[in-house]
Design a protein around this motif. Structure first.
Motif, PDB file in Angstrom:
ATOM      1  N   GLY A   9       0.769  -1.129  -0.119  1.00 61.86           N
ATOM      2  CA  GLY A   9       0.054   0.012   0.010  1.00 61.86           C
ATOM      3  C   GLY A   9       0.584   1.367  -0.067  1.00 61.86           C
ATOM      4  N   THR A  10       1.872   1.387  -0.727  1.00 70.82           N
ATOM      5  CA  THR A  10       2.595   2.530  -0.911  1.00 70.82           C
ATOM      6  C   THR A  10       2.924   2.805  -2.467  1.00 70.82           C
ATOM      7  N   PHE A  11       2.728   4.210  -2.669  1.00 63.05           N
ATOM      8  CA  PHE A  11       2.782   4.995  -3.859  1.00 63.05           C
ATOM      9  C   PHE A  11       3.809   6.072  -3.760  1.00 63.05           C
ATOM     10  N   GLU A  12       4.804   6.134  -4.690  1.00 65.36           N
ATOM     11  CA  GLU A  12       5.639   7.452  -4.475  1.00 65.36           C
ATOM     12  C   GLU A  12       6.249   7.973  -5.859  1.00 65.36           C
ATOM     13  N   MET A  13       6.325   9.079  -6.166  1.00 67.81           N
ATOM     14  CA  MET A  13       6.704   9.492  -7.389  1.00 67.81           C
ATOM     15  C   MET A  13       7.490  11.070  -7.182  1.00 67.81           C
ATOM     16  N   PHE A  14       8.163  11.525  -8.116  1.00 66.01           N
ATOM     17  CA  PHE A  14       8.797  12.800  -8.306  1.00 66.01           C
ATOM     18  C   PHE A  14       7.707  13.317  -9.248  1.00 66.01           C
ATOM     19  N   PHE A  15       7.491  14.847  -9.123  1.00 65.05           N
ATOM     20  CA  PHE A  15       6.648  15.556 -10.011  1.00 65.05           C
ATOM     21  C   PHE A  15       7.453  16.882 -10.194  1.00 65.05           C
ATOM     22  N   THR A  16       7.299  17.465 -11.424  1.00 67.65           N
ATOM     23  CA  THR A  16       7.873  18.565 -11.865  1.00 67.65           C
ATOM     24  C   THR A  16       7.106  19.736 -10.863  1.00 67.65           C
ATOM     25  N   LEU A  28      -3.206  11.207  -9.770  1.00 64.41           N
ATOM     26  CA  LEU A  28      -2.577   9.822  -9.359  1.00 64.41           C
ATOM     27  C   LEU A  28      -2.894   9.274  -8.218  1.00 64.41           C
ATOM     28  N   VAL A  29      -3.056  10.170  -7.116  1.00 62.55           N
ATOM     29  CA  VAL A  29      -3.555   9.568  -5.699  1.00 62.55           C
ATOM     30  C   VAL A  29      -5.010   8.982  -5.912  1.00 62.55           C
ATOM     31  N   VAL A  30      -5.783   9.619  -6.801  1.00 65.10           N
ATOM     32  CA  VAL A  30      -7.284   9.242  -6.732  1.00 65.10           C
ATOM     33  C   VAL A  30      -7.148   7.863  -7.627  1.00 65.10           C
ATOM     34  N   ARG A  31      -6.321   7.720  -8.523  1.00 68.52           N
ATOM     35  CA  ARG A  31      -6.110   6.510  -9.129  1.00 68.52           C
ATOM     36  C   ARG A  31      -5.751   5.415  -8.569  1.00 68.52           C
ATOM     37  N   ARG A  32      -4.624   5.698  -7.704  1.00 69.51           N
ATOM     38  CA  ARG A  32      -4.067   4.618  -6.666  1.00 69.51           C
ATOM     39  C   ARG A  32      -5.016   4.293  -5.725  1.00 69.51           C
ATOM     40  N   LEU A  33      -5.583   5.050  -5.156  1.00 72.64           N
ATOM     41  CA  LEU A  33      -6.633   4.750  -4.231  1.00 72.64           C
ATOM     42  C   LEU A  33      -7.741   3.853  -4.654  1.00 72.64           C
ATOM     43  N   GLU A  34      -7.963   4.187  -5.742  1.00 69.60           N
ATOM     44  CA  GLU A  34      -9.224   3.450  -6.508  1.00 69.60           C
ATOM     45  C   GLU A  34      -8.562   1.992  -6.712  1.00 69.60           C
ATOM     46  N   GLU A  35      -7.482   1.809  -7.295  1.00 59.33           N
ATOM     47  CA  GLU A  35      -6.716   0.449  -7.308  1.00 59.33           C
ATOM     48  C   GLU A  35      -6.585  -0.459  -5.984  1.00 59.33           C
ATOM     49  N   TRP A  36      -6.696   0.521  -4.671  1.00 55.48           N
ATOM     50  CA  TRP A  36      -6.726  -0.108  -3.752  1.00 55.48           C
ATOM     51  C   TRP A  36      -7.809  -0.344  -3.019  1.00 55.48           C
ATOM     52  N   GLY A  37      -9.169  -0.243  -3.598  1.00 55.60           N
ATOM     53  CA  GLY A  37     -10.335  -0.413  -3.309  1.00 55.60           C
ATOM     54  C   GLY A  37     -10.976   0.698  -2.798  1.00 55.60           C
ATOM     55  N   ILE A  38     -10.671   1.974  -2.801  1.00 55.30           N
ATOM     56  CA  ILE A  38     -11.328   3.143  -2.264  1.00 55.30           C
ATOM     57  C   ILE A  38     -11.740   3.936  -3.736  1.00 55.30           C
ATOM     58  N   GLY A  43     -16.148   9.817  -0.250  1.00 58.52           N
ATOM     59  CA  GLY A  43     -15.744  10.847   0.694  1.00 58.52           C
ATOM     60  C   GLY A  43     -14.041  10.787   0.884  1.00 58.52           C
ATOM     61  N   ALA A  44     -13.763   9.517   1.265  1.00 60.28           N
ATOM     62  CA  ALA A  44     -12.243   9.463   1.579  1.00 60.28           C
ATOM     63  C   ALA A  44     -11.585   9.582   0.467  1.00 60.28           C
ATOM     64  N   SER A  45     -11.869   9.255  -0.752  1.00 60.83           N
ATOM     65  CA  SER A  45     -10.882   9.562  -1.932  1.00 60.83           C
ATOM     66  C   SER A  45     -11.065  11.009  -2.356  1.00 60.83           C
ATOM     67  N   LEU A  72       5.798  12.982  -3.768  1.00 60.52           N
ATOM     68  CA  LEU A  72       4.712  12.884  -3.160  1.00 60.52           C
ATOM     69  C   LEU A  72       4.765  11.245  -2.810  1.00 60.52           C
ATOM     70  N   ARG A  73       4.391  11.018  -1.271  1.00 59.96           N
ATOM     71  CA  ARG A  73       4.480   9.580  -1.003  1.00 59.96           C
ATOM     72  C   ARG A  73       2.877   9.286  -0.518  1.00 59.96           C
ATOM     73  N   LEU A  74       2.374   8.253  -0.935  1.00 60.83           N
ATOM     74  CA  LEU A  74       0.887   7.873  -0.213  1.00 60.83           C
ATOM     75  C   LEU A  74       1.214   6.585  -0.078  1.00 60.83           C
ATOM     76  N   SER A  75       0.499   6.286   1.201  1.00 59.79           N
ATOM     77  CA  SER A  75       0.605   4.843   1.925  1.00 59.79           C
ATOM     78  C   SER A  75      -0.763   4.671   2.579  1.00 59.79           C
ATOM     79  N   VAL A  76      -1.135   3.348   2.687  1.00 59.38           N
ATOM     80  CA  VAL A  76      -2.379   3.245   3.205  1.00 59.38           C
ATOM     81  C   VAL A  76      -2.011   2.071   4.205  1.00 59.38           C
ATOM     82  N   GLN A  77      -2.594   1.797   5.540  1.00 60.48           N
ATOM     83  CA  GLN A  77      -2.336   0.746   6.491  1.00 60.48           C
ATOM     84  C   GLN A  77      -3.693   0.258   6.902  1.00 60.48           C
ATOM     85  N   PRO A  78      -3.897  -1.005   7.044  1.00 58.81           N
ATOM     86  CA  PRO A  78      -2.760  -1.955   6.458  1.00 58.81           C
ATOM     87  C   PRO A  78      -2.875  -2.077   5.077  1.00 58.81           C
TER      88      PRO A  78
END
Length: 166
Positions: A9-16, A28-38, A43-45, A72-78
């Motif tokens: 449950g971790t996504f990270e990337m550099f952006f201009t 990309l945060v929205v997209r990754r959250l959707e891939e993780w089932g959110i 409301g959370a997304s 940017l680093r996004l992580s979800v637990q668990p």
């Protein structure tokens, strides 16, 4: 790490460090959250997208150094299992930039300034947030309780383990 992500449950990337980079980070945060089932319409997304957008926009506006990108680093637990079934309980967003002399300041809610309201939104949506020092620059982080969306934020002083996005 440029787009490569560790498993789980971790996504990270550099952006201009540009408005376009900030928009891409939010999407990309929205997209990754959707891939993780959110779901993207949850409301959370929507809250996490707003938080990511505000922190990325602040990195571009106040943390920009020519030739440097923001991280940017996004992580979800668990983390979700391989089929994406396990519902995460919390999410953490970290945005790192190259300037440490411009620290984010939470303005008074009654301040009549026409800009500088982004951190008020982050404060209202996040469970807690703070700023961590890095070798170069700073990391602004926040945590969002997925299980209890009614949580109110509180700023946390000091470094609570934000990653170093070198």
């Amino acid at each position: 790490m440029n787009g490569e992500n560790p498993p789980g449950g971790t996504f990270e990337m550099f952006f201009t460090s540009s408005r376009r980079g900030a928009r891409l980070a939010r999407r990309l945060v929205v997209r990754r959250l959707e891939e993780w089932g959110i779901p993207r319409d949850s409301g959370a997304s929507q809250s996490l997208a707003l938080i990511a957008g505000e922190l990325a926009a602040n990195a571009v506006s106040h943390g920009h150094v020519p030739g440097r990108r923001f991280h940017l680093r996004l992580s979800v637990q668990p983390p979700p299992d391989r089929e994406g079934h396990r519902a995460p309980a919390s999410a953490r967003i970290e945005v790192s930039d190259a300037r440490d002399e411009q620290r984010p300041v939470l303005r008074d809610r009654d301040d009549e300034a026409e800009c500088g309201r982004g951190l008020l939104l982050v404060d209202a949506l996040a469970s807690k947030w703070g700023v961590a020092e890095r070798g170069i620059g700073k990391t602004v982080w926040c945590e969002y309780a997925l299980a209890s969306e009614e949580c109110r934020s509180r700023q946390v002083a000091g470094d609570t383990g934000a990653g170093d996005a070198g």
